[in-house]
Scaffold this active site. Structure first.
Site, PDB file in Angstrom:
ATOM      1  N   LYS A   1       0.825  -1.217   0.000  1.00  0.00           N
ATOM      2  CA  LYS A   1       0.000   0.000   0.000  1.00  0.00           C
ATOM      3  C   LYS A   1       0.861   1.269   0.000  1.00  0.00           C
ATOM      4  O   LYS A   1       0.432   2.322  -0.473  1.00  0.00           O
ATOM      5  CB  LYS A   1      -0.950  -0.016   1.214  1.00  0.00           C
ATOM      6  N   TYR A  40      -5.424  -5.184  -7.116  1.00  0.00           N
ATOM      7  CA  TYR A  40      -5.159  -5.141  -5.665  1.00  0.00           C
ATOM      8  C   TYR A  40      -4.617  -6.483  -5.152  1.00  0.00           C
ATOM      9  O   TYR A  40      -3.622  -6.526  -4.410  1.00  0.00           O
ATOM     10  CB  TYR A  40      -6.445  -4.742  -4.932  1.00  0.00           C
TER      11      TYR A  40
HETATM   12  N1  GLU Z   1      -4.218  -8.655   1.048  1.00  0.00           N
HETATM   13  C1  GLU Z   1      -4.686  -8.444   2.387  1.00  0.00           C
HETATM   14  C2  GLU Z   1      -6.162  -8.159   2.397  1.00  0.00           C
HETATM   15  O1  GLU Z   1      -6.603  -7.375   1.630  1.00  0.00           O
HETATM   16  C3  GLU Z   1      -3.911  -7.322   2.977  1.00  0.00           C
HETATM   17  C4  GLU Z   1      -4.158  -7.171   4.401  1.00  0.00           C
HETATM   18  C5  GLU Z   1      -2.949  -6.774   5.160  1.00  0.00           C
HETATM   19  O2  GLU Z   1      -1.820  -7.091   4.843  1.00  0.00           O
HETATM   20  O3  GLU Z   1      -3.170  -6.116   6.154  1.00  0.00           O
HETATM   21  O4  GLU Z   1      -6.911  -8.723   3.123  1.00  0.00           O
END
Ligand code: GLU
Length: 309
Positions: free
Chosen positions: A67, A191
């Site tokens: 992110k 994503y």
């Molecule tokens: N790919 C995970 C989700 O969207 C990321 C969450 C994370 O790393 O906090 O649930």
């Protein structure tokens, strides 16, 4: 201060034997397979050195640490108008909370909870097909890490897509408020792949260095972002980088950081270093248990804190 390598060796050795390591995330089946015993640390400095301890060269799923890279790209695309679609306040709720999104009419609290990151992904997708946007994000990670060998783990991406019900709910909800410009499945396709980027602590520490050095890559001298933008991303990492454990992380570690459910954490000591830790067991807030303790130990012994000497 003792030498950085000796400091890392000490912190690693002190924590490695610990039984209490938290629980590995299981909601993405592919992540549940990871060995809880893994533990790596890497510190990259503006002088161009990287110091490592433990499993620092084993690639793991960076998950939400992606992110930070996607926010950097989205800000590059939209500049400050991004903030019309995503807030900048800590959420105080779980990373995938739907309730808050309803209260706030489809504008996510910050770019580091899932909903906010999905908006940033939507921004990066503009003008592209999903596979091109995925390529752009991967190339950015490779560029800032100065390492073309970084890859996406397709099994993790598939596993997450197969079980991504909550993320689909968040994305649909935001679409209902007009806060996604592309079809939900396209945005989530990107994503899920960005979350499945696999990097080692060594690669990740190097990739974060531009945030520790005012936005430029100290080794190559290339500019990634302005120093003002780097400071602001660090501010968001400090206030929002650990979900509802962000306050505690700031209190204990005193550095901007971003965690992921794969058990990795990237922390930035401005002017001093970029630090990556990995241990897959998570604490109650979903942040790496050993990783948080390691960062606390490193920051304390090195005297690194954004709150004072
Ligand atoms: N790919 C995970 C989700 O969207 C990321 C969450 C994370 O790393 O906090 O649930």
């Amino acid at each position: 201060m003792q030498g950085l390598q000796a400091l890392l060796d000490d912190v690693w050795a002190e924590l490695q034997g610990r039984d209490e390591r938290g629980e590995v995330a299981t909601y993405i089946p592919e992540l549940a397979k990871i060995d809880r015993g893994k533990f790596g640390i890497a510190v990259a400095t503006p002088e161009g050195d990287t110091f490592c301890a433990g499993d620092a060269d084993e690639a793991f799923s960076i998950q939400s640490i992606s992110k930070v890279f996607v926010l950097t790209l989205a800000l590059g695309r939209l500049g400050d108008t991004l903030w019309q679609r995503v807030g900048r306040e800590p959420s105080g709720t779980a990373f995938n909370s739907i309730v808050q999104l309803e209260h706030e009419r489809g504008i996510p609290r910050n770019p580091f909870i899932n909903a906010g990151a999905i908006v940033a992904t939507d921004v990066v997708l503009a003008g592209h097909e999903p596979r091109e946007a995925i390529g752009e994000i991967l190339r950015f990670a490779q560029f800032v890490a100065d390492d073309d060998s970084i890859r996406i783990d397709p099994d993790v991406a598939r596993s997450e897509s197969d079980t991504g019900f909550r993320n689909r709910a968040l994305a649909n909800y935001m679409s209902a408020f007009g806060n996604l410009k592309h079809p939900v499945e396209k945005v989530l396709g990107v994503y899920f792949h960005q979350c499945a980027i696999a990097m080692s602590c060594r690669q990740l520490a190097r990739a974060g260095l531009f945030l520790a050095t005012g936005g430029c890559m100290p080794i190559t001298g290339q500019n990634v972002i302005s120093s003002r933008r780097a400071r602001r991303i660090n501010a968001l990492m400090l206030t929002c980088g650990h979900y509802d454990g962000s306050g505690d992380f700031a209190f204990r570690v005193g550095l901007p950081g971003k965690s992921g459910v794969g058990g990795g954490i990237l922390a930035i000591a401005p002017g001093k270093a970029s630090i990556a830790v990995w241990s897959p067991g998570l604490n109650a807030n979903g942040n790496s248990m050993l990783g948080s303790l390691a960062l606390e130990g490193i920051a304390q012994r090195a005297g690194w804190s954004v709150f004072g000497p």
